[in-house]
Design a protein around this motif. Structure first.
Motif, PDB file in Angstrom:
ATOM      1  N   LYS A  99     -30.361   2.811   5.763  1.00 44.91           N
ATOM      2  CA  LYS A  99     -30.453   4.015   4.650  1.00 44.91           C
ATOM      3  C   LYS A  99     -30.677   5.186   5.071  1.00 44.91           C
ATOM      4  CE  LYS A  99     -34.585   4.714   1.963  1.00 44.91           C
ATOM      5  NZ  LYS A  99     -35.675   4.197   1.047  1.00 44.91           N
ATOM      6  N   ALA A 100     -30.214   6.443   4.371  1.00 50.82           N
ATOM      7  CA  ALA A 100     -30.472   7.745   5.215  1.00 50.82           C
ATOM      8  C   ALA A 100     -31.000   8.607   3.737  1.00 50.82           C
ATOM      9  CB  ALA A 100     -29.111   8.467   5.599  1.00 50.82           C
ATOM     10  N   LEU A 101     -31.842   9.554   4.231  1.00 48.09           N
ATOM     11  CA  LEU A 101     -32.348  10.332   3.346  1.00 48.09           C
ATOM     12  C   LEU A 101     -31.601  11.497   3.399  1.00 48.09           C
ATOM     13  CD1 LEU A 101     -36.546   9.879   3.357  1.00 48.09           C
ATOM     14  CD2 LEU A 101     -34.480   8.473   1.945  1.00 48.09           C
ATOM     15  N   SER A 102     -30.886  11.894   4.358  1.00 51.75           N
ATOM     16  CA  SER A 102     -30.276  13.264   4.373  1.00 51.75           C
ATOM     17  C   SER A 102     -29.031  13.088   5.191  1.00 51.75           C
ATOM     18  CB  SER A 102     -31.254  14.209   4.939  1.00 51.75           C
ATOM     19  OG  SER A 102     -31.404  13.852   6.355  1.00 51.75           O
ATOM     20  N   LYS A 103     -28.315  14.002   5.176  1.00 53.86           N
ATOM     21  CA  LYS A 103     -26.933  14.263   5.876  1.00 53.86           C
ATOM     22  C   LYS A 103     -27.035  14.099   7.316  1.00 53.86           C
ATOM     23  CE  LYS A 103     -22.557  16.774   5.499  1.00 53.86           C
ATOM     24  NZ  LYS A 103     -22.077  17.757   5.060  1.00 53.86           N
ATOM     25  N   ARG A 104     -28.145  14.834   7.705  1.00 46.49           N
ATOM     26  CA  ARG A 104     -28.502  14.847   9.178  1.00 46.49           C
ATOM     27  C   ARG A 104     -28.996  13.479   9.663  1.00 46.49           C
ATOM     28  NH1 ARG A 104     -31.902  19.944  11.073  1.00 46.49           N
ATOM     29  NH2 ARG A 104     -30.012  21.420  11.185  1.00 46.49           N
ATOM     30  N   HIS A 105     -29.886  12.969   9.023  1.00 44.63           N
ATOM     31  CA  HIS A 105     -30.407  11.543   9.222  1.00 44.63           C
ATOM     32  C   HIS A 105     -29.181  10.437   9.346  1.00 44.63           C
ATOM     33  CE1 HIS A 105     -33.368   8.252   7.715  1.00 44.63           C
ATOM     34  NE2 HIS A 105     -32.705   7.949   8.873  1.00 44.63           N
ATOM     35  N   GLY A 106     -28.244  10.743   8.279  1.00 49.11           N
ATOM     36  CA  GLY A 106     -27.175   9.867   8.326  1.00 49.11           C
ATOM     37  C   GLY A 106     -26.337   9.930   9.511  1.00 49.11           C
ATOM     38  N   LEU A 107     -26.070  11.100  10.142  1.00 48.86           N
ATOM     39  CA  LEU A 107     -25.050  11.525  11.046  1.00 48.86           C
ATOM     40  C   LEU A 107     -25.931  10.913  12.292  1.00 48.86           C
ATOM     41  CD1 LEU A 107     -24.086  15.368  10.877  1.00 48.86           C
ATOM     42  CD2 LEU A 107     -22.860  13.250  10.953  1.00 48.86           C
ATOM     43  N   VAL A 108     -27.218  10.794  12.423  1.00 57.72           N
ATOM     44  CA  VAL A 108     -27.894  10.361  13.519  1.00 57.72           C
ATOM     45  C   VAL A 108     -27.711   8.788  13.689  1.00 57.72           C
ATOM     46  CG1 VAL A 108     -30.020  10.209  14.825  1.00 57.72           C
ATOM     47  CG2 VAL A 108     -29.513  12.344  13.747  1.00 57.72           C
ATOM     48  N   GLY A 113     -25.177   4.023  16.119  1.00 56.29           N
ATOM     49  CA  GLY A 113     -24.553   2.602  16.081  1.00 56.29           C
ATOM     50  C   GLY A 113     -24.576   1.937  14.855  1.00 56.29           C
ATOM     51  N   ALA A 114     -25.102   2.668  13.663  1.00 54.38           N
ATOM     52  CA  ALA A 114     -25.015   1.963  12.462  1.00 54.38           C
ATOM     53  C   ALA A 114     -23.654   1.555  12.014  1.00 54.38           C
ATOM     54  CB  ALA A 114     -25.815   2.852  11.394  1.00 54.38           C
ATOM     55  N   ASP A 115     -23.387   0.552  11.454  1.00 53.97           N
ATOM     56  CA  ASP A 115     -22.055   0.281  10.938  1.00 53.97           C
ATOM     57  C   ASP A 115     -21.884   0.891   9.558  1.00 53.97           C
ATOM     58  OD1 ASP A 115     -21.194  -1.899  13.115  1.00 53.97           O
ATOM     59  OD2 ASP A 115     -23.209  -2.428  12.655  1.00 53.97           O
ATOM     60  N   GLN A 116     -22.799   0.953   8.821  1.00 49.74           N
ATOM     61  CA  GLN A 116     -22.665   1.526   7.500  1.00 49.74           C
ATOM     62  C   GLN A 116     -23.762   2.240   7.254  1.00 49.74           C
ATOM     63  OE1 GLN A 116     -21.561  -1.366   4.469  1.00 49.74           O
ATOM     64  NE2 GLN A 116     -21.930  -0.132   2.674  1.00 49.74           N
ATOM     65  N   VAL A 117     -23.702   3.437   6.801  1.00 51.22           N
ATOM     66  CA  VAL A 117     -24.857   4.267   6.182  1.00 51.22           C
ATOM     67  C   VAL A 117     -24.795   4.567   4.907  1.00 51.22           C
ATOM     68  CG1 VAL A 117     -26.172   6.614   6.645  1.00 51.22           C
ATOM     69  CG2 VAL A 117     -25.083   5.422   8.652  1.00 51.22           C
ATOM     70  N   VAL A 118     -25.980   4.435   4.061  1.00 51.12           N
ATOM     71  CA  VAL A 118     -25.900   4.463   2.699  1.00 51.12           C
ATOM     72  C   VAL A 118     -26.989   5.912   2.232  1.00 51.12           C
ATOM     73  CG1 VAL A 118     -25.112   2.346   2.010  1.00 51.12           C
ATOM     74  CG2 VAL A 118     -27.651   2.457   2.246  1.00 51.12           C
ATOM     75  N   PHE A 119     -26.833   6.484   1.317  1.00 48.30           N
ATOM     76  CA  PHE A 119     -27.441   7.500   0.778  1.00 48.30           C
ATOM     77  C   PHE A 119     -27.749   7.248  -0.675  1.00 48.30           C
ATOM     78  CE2 PHE A 119     -26.707  10.434   4.155  1.00 48.30           C
ATOM     79  CZ  PHE A 119     -25.407   9.925   4.773  1.00 48.30           C
ATOM     80  N   PRO A 120     -28.799   6.166  -0.950  1.00 49.79           N
ATOM     81  CA  PRO A 120     -28.838   5.847  -2.275  1.00 49.79           C
ATOM     82  C   PRO A 120     -29.194   6.961  -3.321  1.00 49.79           C
ATOM     83  CG  PRO A 120     -30.603   4.366  -0.831  1.00 49.79           C
ATOM     84  CD  PRO A 120     -29.709   5.718  -0.080  1.00 49.79           C
ATOM     85  N   GLU A 121     -30.001   7.938  -3.272  1.00 50.34           N
ATOM     86  CA  GLU A 121     -30.506   9.017  -4.065  1.00 50.34           C
ATOM     87  C   GLU A 121     -28.999   9.727  -4.318  1.00 50.34           C
ATOM     88  OE1 GLU A 121     -32.544   8.458  -1.505  1.00 50.34           O
ATOM     89  OE2 GLU A 121     -34.616   7.852  -2.282  1.00 50.34           O
ATOM     90  N   ARG A 122     -28.299  10.127  -3.423  1.00 51.41           N
ATOM     91  CA  ARG A 122     -27.288  10.830  -3.408  1.00 51.41           C
ATOM     92  C   ARG A 122     -26.113  10.098  -4.496  1.00 51.41           C
ATOM     93  NH1 ARG A 122     -22.938  11.419   1.274  1.00 51.41           N
ATOM     94  NH2 ARG A 122     -22.402   9.640   0.357  1.00 51.41           N
ATOM     95  N   ASP A 123     -25.918   8.659  -4.031  1.00 51.77           N
ATOM     96  CA  ASP A 123     -24.920   8.120  -4.368  1.00 51.77           C
ATOM     97  C   ASP A 123     -25.284   7.715  -6.105  1.00 51.77           C
ATOM     98  OD1 ASP A 123     -23.712   8.278  -2.240  1.00 51.77           O
ATOM     99  OD2 ASP A 123     -24.045   6.184  -1.539  1.00 51.77           O
ATOM    100  N   MET A 124     -26.554   7.518  -6.243  1.00 49.05           N
ATOM    101  CA  MET A 124     -26.950   7.305  -7.540  1.00 49.05           C
ATOM    102  C   MET A 124     -26.859   8.550  -8.483  1.00 49.05           C
ATOM    103  SD  MET A 124     -27.838   4.733  -9.370  1.00 49.05           S
ATOM    104  CE  MET A 124     -27.699   5.082 -11.212  1.00 49.05           C
TER     105      MET A 124
END
Ligand code: ATP
Length: 140
Positions: A99-108, A113-124
């Motif tokens: 789970k990522a809280l921001s775009k930057r967090h998700g990029l890192v 090596g994360a196989d999938q990154v989710v952004f729950p607040e953004r997606d909801m």
């Protein structure tokens, strides 16, 4: 087909996810640093453990490489979330969702090596906006 999942971080997101997977008959273990959270989910998951997911020895002893999917549901503590993903991939966990809280967090998370990154607040937020504008479309 039923699968084996481990959810690291039993906050609001992680606990709802873990319970939903467990209620469908999957094997689900929960892991959290916080003793009270672990106790609260002891009876509603296959098992729950108190552990720091950034500690290699603890993660190794839980045998996480044998799980189909491990979900890292730590948000606020970005350092722990990143370190946990690094460790899980080193331990050869086949599929890590984080789970990522921001775009930057998700990029890192993707870079380490994360196989999938989710952004729950953004997606909801996006889903709700679509639902408000197109109330007749059925979502799956
Ligand atoms: P949510 O947004 O899902 O409600 P939250 O705001 O309650 O989450 P977060 O900081 O995202 O809290 O953390 C989720 C959970 O992850 C917390 O219960 C926290 O105790 C746990 N956690 C944080 N760091 C670790 C770690 N290193 N090992 C295990 N659990 C951790």
């Amino acid at each position: 087909m039923k699968k084996q999942y481990a959810v690291i971080g039993l906050g609001r997101f992680g606990s709802h996810l873990a319970r939903a997977l467990y209620d469908e008959g999957n094997e689900v273990i929960g892991i959290d640093l916080n003793e009270e959270k672990v106790e609260a989910y002891q009876d509603s998951l296959s098992q729950a453990f108190i552990a720091d997911s950034t500690e290699e020895a603890s993660m190794k002893s839980l045998g996480l490489r044998n799980f189909d999917v491990v979900i890292v549901a730590i948000g606020d503590d970005m350092e722990s979330s990143i370190l946990t993903v690094v460790l899980l991939k080193e331990l050869e966990v086949p599929y890590v969702v984080a789970k990522a809280l921001s775009k930057r967090h998700g990029l890192v998370l993707t870079k380490v090596g994360a196989d999938q990154v989710v952004f729950p607040e953004r997606d909801m937020g996006l889903r709700l906006a679509k639902r408000l504008m197109h109330p007749n479309i059925i979502e799956h």
